[in-house]
Design an enzyme around this catalytic site. Structure first.
Site, mmCIF file in Angstrom:
data_model
loop_
_atom_site.group_PDB
_atom_site.id
_atom_site.type_symbol
_atom_site.label_atom_id
_atom_site.label_comp_id
_atom_site.label_asym_id
_atom_site.label_seq_id
_atom_site.Cartn_x
_atom_site.Cartn_y
_atom_site.Cartn_z
ATOM 1 N N GLY A 116 0.838 -1.202 0.000
ATOM 2 C CA GLY A 116 0.000 0.000 0.000
ATOM 3 C C GLY A 116 0.865 1.241 0.000
ATOM 4 C CE1 TYR A 151 1.861 1.180 5.829
ATOM 5 C CE2 TYR A 151 0.076 -0.420 5.794
ATOM 6 C CZ TYR A 151 0.672 0.694 6.350
ATOM 7 O OH TYR A 151 0.117 1.308 7.438
ATOM 8 C CG HIS A 162 4.990 -5.747 -4.617
ATOM 9 N ND1 HIS A 162 3.752 -5.566 -4.053
ATOM 10 C CD2 HIS A 162 5.702 -4.641 -4.330
ATOM 11 C CE1 HIS A 162 3.700 -4.404 -3.460
ATOM 12 N NE2 HIS A 162 4.869 -3.802 -3.602
ATOM 13 C CD GLU A 175 1.942 -8.748 -4.973
ATOM 14 O OE1 GLU A 175 2.631 -9.616 -4.398
ATOM 15 O OE2 GLU A 175 1.808 -7.602 -4.536
ATOM 16 C CG ASP A 229 -19.019 -10.744 -18.258
ATOM 17 O OD1 ASP A 229 -18.201 -11.651 -18.509
ATOM 18 O OD2 ASP A 229 -18.696 -9.549 -18.120
ATOM 19 C CE LYS A 233 -14.862 -10.612 -20.116
ATOM 20 N NZ LYS A 233 -16.138 -9.862 -20.142
#
Ligand code: XMP
Length: 520
Positions: A59, A87, A177, A179, A234, A376
């Protein structure tokens, strides 16, 4: 809170730009997780959610800021593994008795290399196969003293505490990070983390389908449901899923506003009415829409007319169903997260988006949103699981206002016909060259100008058109697709030869921002 039958992981969001990617990595590992902004995570919330593990996101804040975001202290007493990222690491150390220092020249942004300490832990299985691991850093402050019970397991030149852990309590904290794409082996860390937390990877599409069907039946009982079908992925997946759950209690309403692509209405009606045997109202309202749009050239006016008419028409046809109590929508997880985003707040309206918002209250309907927990690509996987053909699932997005926003200026039937034909040739070219799946969205816009040309020995004075093709992840940002000159030349020739009314073809090479994907 939604799903309670799976092992659940809680991601506490401190506002990182990449929090959604943590969820993506975990879902890829068949782990069910939810992102919740730190403000909503109270003691009571934690008790009810009962996570099997918790991740603190990164963050933008500094633990030194007044009112700096924190998780409730009780999270550390739950006896579950915790992973703090960036963070998330700093706030963990800060709360557990370590020290954080402000940047002052030691900020680290971008690629960095972490080297291991002598001891290894399970979190790092499959890591440090080389002497060092590439990671992505993005921090100003850094941890200067780790909390009691923690040890260091990896360092980088500017982050002596790049990887830390209190193994006894299963608390892990990393400065980088894992990810993001630029931490190439990051998924392994998540894999190890969920393994040591005891997740079994029970979040599969097959399981999701069963469970979603059970929940829809429970929610709806024997009431009637209506669903606005647009032909997009969708709403199509939502409709097929709900139909599987409640059969003919579902009626779909397909509003044809006269702004659809070539053969689109036929394809949608054939697929749902004939193939899936669904009760389907095909509302051909093209005269109404095109009539109201006549002479209108302002983009926002056009969008507002279409949005309003759509709701009126939908309501009119939905009333024919009689006694429906629910409206089904294909709302996805990113829409849900955005609505509670950390940095939230009103943003400037660039375009008035077209949806059926407002209808549920007006018609006294409750919502059925079976895709609320999915991203998605997970919706696409569910569609495949439900047997929808790949050609349908992989379709490029198509906006609610349809061709209206690809026809800048006045909309006429003549222009729409030309546009439909040119678009069909362009998409055919893209498919023939095997490029359809590499492109996020592609279409033709017909321009409100005529230009002079020469065909055979004759002068022509016809419309110009623009080809658009973009790559994107979520439609929020986009880049133009780098077609070869050969492809562009061949496509221009085909359009001009095959589509009467167009004598000039251009290629739009604007990215978003500063452009938008659609022309209006
Ligand atoms: P823009 O043009 O804003 O488009 O860059 C981003 C994505 O959103 C689609 N789009 C819409 N989709 N209703 C929709 O359902 C709308 O009113 C609408 N306007 C744009 C656009 O096709 C692109 O995929």
């Amino acid at each position: 809170m939604s799903d309670t039958s799976h092992d659940r992981l809680l991601i506490i969001d401190f506002g990182s730009q990449v929090t959604q990617l943590i969820a993506r990595r975990l879902r890829e590992l068949n782990v069910y997780c939810e992102i919740h902004p730190y403000q909503n995570v109270t003691d009571a919330f934690l008790a009810e959610f009962a996570p099997k593990a918790v991740i603190f996101s990164g963050g933008p804040a500094s633990v030194f800021d007044e009112g700096a975001p924190q998780p409730p202290a009780s999270v550390f007493d739950m006896g579950v593994p915790i992973l703090g990222i960036c963070y998330g690491q700093q706030v963990m150390m800060h709360m557990l008795g370590g020290k954080v220092e402000q940047g002052h020249g030691t900020a680290e942004f971008g690629r960095a290399y972490v080297t291991p300490s002598d001891d290894r832990i399970d979190l790092l299985n499959g890591w440090f196969l080389e002497a060092k691991e590439q990671v992505w850093m993005s921090h100003g402050d850094h941890v200067s003293q780790i909390a009691p019970g923690f040890e260091v397991y990896g360092t980088s030149p500017n982050a002596p505490f790049a990887i830390t852990a209190d193994v006894a309590r299963n608390f892990f904290a990393v400065q980088f990070h894992p990810e993001v794409h630029h931490t190439p082996n990051g998924k392994t860390l998540y894999e190890n983390f969920v393994k040591l937390a005891g997740f079994t990877g029970d979040w599969t599409m097959g399981a999701y389908r069963e469970e979603a069907i059970r929940k829809i039946r429970e929610q709806v009982g024997d009431a009637k449901v209506i669903c606005g079908l647009s032909g997009g992925v969708d709403s199509s997946v939502a409709a097929v899923l709900i139909h599987e759950a409640i059969g003919d209690q579902l009626t779909c309403v397909f509003v044809d506003h006269g702004l659809l692509r070539q053969n689109e209405a036929d394809e949608v009606v054939t697929m749902f009415r004939d193939h899936y045997n669904m009760p389907l109202i095909h509302a051909d309202e093209s005269d109404l829409f095109l009539g109201e749009l006549e002479g209108q050239s302002d983009p926002e006016t056009k969008r507002k007319i279409i949005g309003k008419l759509f709701i009126d028409v939908f309501q009119k046809h939905a009333n024919e169903v009689g006694g429906a109590k629910f409206l089904a929508q294909g709302t996805l997880y990113p829409d849900v997260i955005e609505s509670v985003s950390f940095s939230g707040g009103p943003s400037v309206t660039i375009k008035s988006h077209h949806n059926v918002g407002g209808l549920p209250e007006k018609m006294g309907l409750k919502l059925v949103e079976p895709l609320r927990e999915l991203f998605k690509d997970e919706v696409r996987a569910l569609g495949r699981e439900l047997g929808l053909p790949d050609s349908f699932i992989g379709r490029h997005p198509f906006p609610g206002p349809g061709l209206a926003i690809r026809c800048p200026g006045d909309i006429t039937r003549e222009k729409l016909d030309i546009l439909r034909k040119a678009d069909a040739v362009y998409i055919d070219q893209i498919r023939k060259h095997g490029l359809y799946d590499d492109i996020w969205q592609a279409f033709v816009a017909i321009l409100p100008v005529r230009t002079v040309g020469v065909m055979g020995d004759f002068r022509t004075y016809d419309y110009a058109c623009a080809l658009r093709a973009v790559t994107s992840v979520d439609g929020m940002t986009a880049d133009y697709y780098p077609f070869s000159h050969e492809f562009l030349g061949e496509t221009a020739t085909r359009i001009i030869n095959e589509v009467k009314g167009i004598n000039r073809v251009t290629y739009d090479i604007t990215s978003k921002p500063p452009g938008t994907i659609e022309w209006e």
